[in-house]
Design an enzyme around this catalytic site. Sequence first.
Site, short mmCIF file in Angstrom:
data_model
loop_
_atom_site.label_atom_id
_atom_site.label_comp_id
_atom_site.label_asym_id
_atom_site.label_seq_id
_atom_site.Cartn_x
_atom_site.Cartn_y
_atom_site.Cartn_z
N ASP A 142 0.91 -1.09 -0.04
CA ASP A 142 0.04 -0.25 0.07
C ASP A 142 0.79 1.16 -0.09
O ASP A 142 0.60 2.44 -0.57
CB ASP A 142 -1.05 -0.05 1.37
CG ASP A 142 -0.24 -0.13 2.48
OD1 ASP A 142 0.90 -0.43 2.65
OD2 ASP A 142 -0.86 -0.25 3.61
N ASP B 266 6.79 3.70 3.53
CA ASP B 266 7.33 4.80 4.37
C ASP B 266 9.01 4.67 4.77
O ASP B 266 9.76 5.18 4.03
CB ASP B 266 6.43 4.36 5.66
CG ASP B 266 6.47 5.30 6.80
OD1 ASP B 266 5.74 6.50 6.47
OD2 ASP B 266 6.86 5.21 8.02
P1 IMP Z 1 7.55 0.81 6.37
O1 IMP Z 1 7.86 -0.61 6.70
O2 IMP Z 1 8.24 2.03 7.33
O3 IMP Z 1 7.87 1.18 4.78
O4 IMP Z 1 5.97 0.91 6.58
C1 IMP Z 1 5.20 0.63 5.88
C2 IMP Z 1 3.91 0.39 6.34
O5 IMP Z 1 3.48 1.59 7.36
C3 IMP Z 1 2.83 0.23 5.48
O6 IMP Z 1 2.42 -0.89 4.91
C4 IMP Z 1 1.73 0.74 6.22
O7 IMP Z 1 0.94 -0.15 6.83
C5 IMP Z 1 2.10 1.74 7.20
N1 IMP Z 1 1.82 3.17 6.88
C6 IMP Z 1 2.83 3.99 7.10
N2 IMP Z 1 2.22 5.17 6.37
C7 IMP Z 1 0.95 5.08 6.53
C8 IMP Z 1 -0.06 6.01 6.32
O8 IMP Z 1 0.12 7.31 5.95
N3 IMP Z 1 -1.24 5.57 6.27
C9 IMP Z 1 -1.50 3.97 6.79
N4 IMP Z 1 -0.63 3.18 6.88
C10 IMP Z 1 0.76 3.71 6.92
MG MG Z 2 1.24 -2.09 4.81
#
Ligand code: IMP
Ligand code: MG
Length: 185
Positions: free
Chosen positions: A108, A111
Amino acid sequence: MNTVKPPLSDDLARVLIDEDSISKRVSELADEINAKYRNIEEPLILVGVLKGSFIFMADLVRRLTIPHVVDFIAISSYGKKGTERGEVRLLMDTRENLAGHHVLIVEDILDSGSTLSYLIRTFGARGTKSVETAVFLDKPARHVIPVDIQFRGFEIPDVWVVGYGLDYKERHRTLPYIAEMIPEK
Ligand code: IMP
Ligand code: MG
């Protein structure tokens, strides 16, 4: 078609990406994926990361013309206090054996990058032919671990967004558009 839109929930600041823009962009991504994998021998395995990717996955795969198989995984990530780096753990693995297949991870949002870098590493070690990523949203300002994204929907600013599969404490996941949350006080 019902043209009367319900009002925006009062914890949401604004609609960032509307339904029509989402639909158009998902079609473009599907075209790119169809073109890129048009000559593969085995079906492409798309692996969605639950729960956030399920709506993007559903829209994307219904526009694919190449042979493909849909699969899902569940992960949990623990943010260590004081750092941006989350520790990722696989809670539910794929049903498919990924060995010998081209794999496309469907996420989705990108981040910090810890989820995708973990998954690319993990699937890459399973004898896959290739592991690439389709990410609906990208928050470049938040990247900590660099990740290669082959198919990207939209770049967004560093705000919390909901809708189209994304939630805030399980709220707003099924909104048909992407909206920006008003931060909690
Ligand atoms: P990462 O491992 O830090 O890249 O995190 C990714 C995960 O954080 C995504 O798959 C989402 O589940 C969650 N996430 C990060 N930002 C958002 C947001 O703005 N809204 C909802 N979920 C988010
Ligand atoms: Mg996710």
